[in-house]
Design a protein around this motif. Structure first.
Motif, PDB file in Angstrom:
ATOM      1  N   ILE A  75       0.857  -1.169   0.000  1.00  0.00           N
ATOM      2  CA  ILE A  75       0.000   0.000   0.000  1.00  0.00           C
ATOM      3  C   ILE A  75       0.896   1.223   0.000  1.00  0.00           C
ATOM      4  N   GLU A  97      -6.307  -9.170  -2.766  1.00  0.00           N
ATOM      5  CA  GLU A  97      -7.396  -9.243  -3.744  1.00  0.00           C
ATOM      6  C   GLU A  97      -7.585 -10.718  -4.151  1.00  0.00           C
ATOM      7  N   PRO A  98      -8.821 -11.246  -4.014  1.00  0.00           N
ATOM      8  CA  PRO A  98      -8.980 -12.678  -4.311  1.00  0.00           C
ATOM      9  C   PRO A  98      -8.693 -13.018  -5.775  1.00  0.00           C
ATOM     10  N   ASP A 107      -4.750  -5.235  -6.995  1.00  0.00           N
ATOM     11  CA  ASP A 107      -5.928  -4.374  -7.156  1.00  0.00           C
ATOM     12  C   ASP A 107      -5.766  -3.348  -8.274  1.00  0.00           C
ATOM     13  N   GLU A 152      -8.943  -2.140 -10.092  1.00  0.00           N
ATOM     14  CA  GLU A 152      -9.226  -0.723  -9.913  1.00  0.00           C
ATOM     15  C   GLU A 152      -9.041   0.068 -11.204  1.00  0.00           C
ATOM     16  N   ARG A 196     -10.086   1.910 -14.438  1.00  0.00           N
ATOM     17  CA  ARG A 196     -11.291   2.703 -14.643  1.00  0.00           C
ATOM     18  C   ARG A 196     -11.491   3.006 -16.107  1.00  0.00           C
ATOM     19  N   GLU A 237     -15.322   7.406 -15.535  1.00  0.00           N
ATOM     20  CA  GLU A 237     -15.694   7.399 -14.118  1.00  0.00           C
ATOM     21  C   GLU A 237     -16.145   6.010 -13.671  1.00  0.00           C
ATOM     22  N   PHE A 269     -15.889   2.042 -12.914  1.00  0.00           N
ATOM     23  CA  PHE A 269     -14.881   1.057 -12.554  1.00  0.00           C
ATOM     24  C   PHE A 269     -15.076  -0.185 -13.394  1.00  0.00           C
ATOM     25  N   GLU A 316     -15.420  -3.935 -13.445  1.00  0.00           N
ATOM     26  CA  GLU A 316     -15.740  -4.984 -12.493  1.00  0.00           C
ATOM     27  C   GLU A 316     -14.904  -6.216 -12.816  1.00  0.00           C
ATOM     28  N   ARG A 319      -3.489   3.981 -13.090  1.00  0.00           N
ATOM     29  CA  ARG A 319      -3.587   4.664 -11.798  1.00  0.00           C
ATOM     30  C   ARG A 319      -2.781   3.933 -10.734  1.00  0.00           C
ATOM     31  N   ASP A 320      -2.659   2.631 -10.906  1.00  0.00           N
ATOM     32  CA  ASP A 320      -1.973   1.834  -9.899  1.00  0.00           C
ATOM     33  C   ASP A 320      -1.115   0.800 -10.634  1.00  0.00           C
ATOM     34  N   TYR A 357     -15.434   6.461  -3.675  1.00  0.00           N
ATOM     35  CA  TYR A 357     -14.237   5.732  -4.076  1.00  0.00           C
ATOM     36  C   TYR A 357     -13.167   5.881  -3.016  1.00  0.00           C
ATOM     37  N   SER A 398      -6.400   1.824  -1.849  1.00  0.00           N
ATOM     38  CA  SER A 398      -5.738   1.207  -0.710  1.00  0.00           C
ATOM     39  C   SER A 398      -4.971   2.217   0.152  1.00  0.00           C
ATOM     40  N   THR A 399      -4.620   3.370  -0.422  1.00  0.00           N
ATOM     41  CA  THR A 399      -3.967   4.403   0.400  1.00  0.00           C
ATOM     42  C   THR A 399      -4.865   4.771   1.579  1.00  0.00           C
ATOM     43  N   GLY A 452      -4.593   2.478   4.526  1.00  0.00           N
ATOM     44  CA  GLY A 452      -3.395   2.778   5.309  1.00  0.00           C
ATOM     45  C   GLY A 452      -3.661   3.918   6.289  1.00  0.00           C
ATOM     46  N   ARG A 489     -18.656  -0.696  -2.261  1.00  0.00           N
ATOM     47  CA  ARG A 489     -17.342  -0.768  -2.887  1.00  0.00           C
ATOM     48  C   ARG A 489     -16.235  -0.471  -1.871  1.00  0.00           C
ATOM     49  N   ARG A 511     -16.040  -3.344   0.745  1.00  0.00           N
ATOM     50  CA  ARG A 511     -15.388  -4.524   0.171  1.00  0.00           C
ATOM     51  C   ARG A 511     -13.878  -4.514   0.454  1.00  0.00           C
ATOM     52  N   ILE A 557     -11.917  -7.546   2.209  1.00  0.00           N
ATOM     53  CA  ILE A 557     -10.857  -8.328   1.573  1.00  0.00           C
ATOM     54  C   ILE A 557      -9.602  -8.327   2.430  1.00  0.00           C
TER      55      ILE A 557
END
Lengths: 336, 110
Positions: A157, A227-228, A275, A279, A281, A284, A286, A288, A324-325, B54, B57-58, B61, B85, B88, B92
């Motif tokens: 994170i 994340e599963p 994630d 995550e 996008r 706007e 997401f 799924e 974004r990630d 929204y 993960s930040t 923390g 959301r 969740r 998790i």
């Protein structure tokens, strides 16, 4: 630095012309000279000084008040010039840091390098793309002496340099565990203590650790809040979530992780991700996880490496090529 | 996207209402505001996330850090009205089991 004499003479001429005619052309000419001064790092106080000298030569009879006022301006410009110098030094420093970060990023790549193992009957594909220069996602393969395959996938994170440093710590901790302690549950128990002791409280790590045993065709696994992942069952042509309960690493020192297992049959696939994948996008909206699975299903006949690359390209395009990630997707298929 | 933070104080009760998104960009502001509350001792801090659509993960923390800080100062931290959301993420990561969290339940607030 001495201002070149010809520039000084030109400046004086432009000044004279402007005072006498107020012609814009003279102003433009002076501007051009100043631009070359900026390029040559000539300080503002030197330019003011040049102005004072030129003015005094043109009008020797200026009053002492005007002369003093000019010198007053010169003095105040000195601190401005110093601030400017500092700014230039910072800019150079910034460039230096940028190049150091890119060295660090390539070093990290080397440190965290993991080789996709060749295990007969298994087809493995993996892709891991950082959102910024350094990657806070991590995956690792470990081949056991008993022929088993260990697979770790983790997400720290936070992003950037601290996240990346943290990942190197995780990798070297796992490497230092003795092989007899390599069950998924034991690994997460031990790593949790390492992270809890060594990492800032607002930073933590999610990890899934799986171990595949080719002889028994069983996958044992444990999850620390990751994340599963998904299990694709070839016989029924369906996906199921690989649920595993467990707290993220680094929050409570005495966390005990549960271990689970499932049978992997011919044609089945195990899909692990971070994630960054879920995550994604689209504007706007997401994306799924169903959509991720739809793509995987569409590409299921391709070799695993081609599958992960195609899925990544698909979502990259959808997000206008702006992650974004950090994004990591790992698929392993049981071929026989 | 922005994050709006509104703090209401009533003796030992502190209610924080968040509106917007919690991500790496807005997280530092949230961290600072929460820290101001969690370093006070004996407070009951409730964070309302109903208007948070929204969180990445930040944000997790930040809340873990806040939880630790609250515990150290004999205060409590509670999260309420989480959207699916957002909830969740807590589920998790197993954090729903160590934090006091009340999500939005279907058909109304809990």
């Amino acid at each position: 630095m001495d201002v070149v004499k010809s520039d000084a003479a030109n400046y004086k001429n432009f000044l004279k012309e402007f005072i006498e005619t107020q012609n814009e052309r003279a102003l433009y000419g002076a501007e051009q000279i100043i631009k070359t001064f900026i390029k040559r790092n000539i300080s503002p106080e030197e330019i003011v000084n040049l102005h004072i000298l030129a003015f005094a030569e043109l009008y020797p009879n200026i009053t002492p008040e005007v002369h003093r006022a000019m010198n007053f301006l010169l003095e105040t410009m000195i601190s401005y010039g110093m601030a400017l110098q500092e700014y230039q030094a910072l800019r150079e420093k910034q460039l230096e840091l940028q190049s150091e970060i890119s060295v660090a990023a390539s070093m990290q790549e080397t440190l965290l390098l993991t080789e996709k193992p060749c295990i007969s009957g298994l087809d493995i594909g993996v892709i891991s793309i950082p959102a910024q220069q350094m990657n806070g996602d991590y995956h690792h393969f470990m081949k056991g002496k008993d022929g088993s395959l260990g697979i770790a996938i983790a997400d720290v994170i936070g992003k950037g340099v601290p996240a990346a440093l943290c990942m190197s710590m995780i990798k070297y901790s796992v490497d230092s565990f003795p092989e007899e302690a390599m069950s998924p549950q034991m690994i997460l128990n031990s790593l949790n203590r390492v992270v809890e002791r060594n990492v800032d409280p607002s930073m933590f790590i999610t990890m899934f650790y799986g171990q595949y045993h080719p002889d028994s065709e069983m996958l044992t696994y444990a999850s620390a809040g990751h994340e599963p992942g998904f299990h694709y069952c070839a016989e029924t042509d369906t996906f199921s979530e690989i649920k595993a309960k467990g707290l993220v690493l680094g929050v409570l020192p005495d966390t005990e992780y549960q271990q689970y297992e499932r049978k992997i049959n011919k044609g089945d696939m195990i899909i692990l991700l971070t994630d960054g994948v879920t995550e994604c996008r689209n504007g706007e909206e997401f994306i799924e996880s169903d959509e991720v699975l739809e793509r995987i299903h569409e590409f299921r006949h391709l070799p695993a490496q081609e599958m992960v690359e195609k899925v990544y390209r698909y979502f990259e395009r959808m997000q206008d090529f702006h992650l974004r990630d950090d994004f990591t997707l790992l698929i392993f298929k049981k071929r026989v | 996207m922005e994050l709006d933070i509104r703090v209401e104080k009533d003796n030992d009760q502190i209610a924080i209402f968040l509106t917007g998104e919690i991500d790496a960009f807005t997280a530092p502001k949230l961290k600072e505001e929460l820290a101001k509350c969690t370093v006070q001792s004996g407070k009951i801090i409730q964070v309302d996330l109903e208007q948070v659509e929204y969180m990445d993960s930040t944000g997790l923390g930040i809340f873990i850090g806040a939880l630790k800080s609250a515990k150290e100062h004999d205060s409590s931290l509670k999260l309420v009205h989480l959207q699916d959301r957002v909830f969740r993420l807590f589920k998790i990561t197993g954090l729903d089991e160590i934090m006091d969290i009340k999500p939005v339940i279907q058909g109304g607030k809990q």
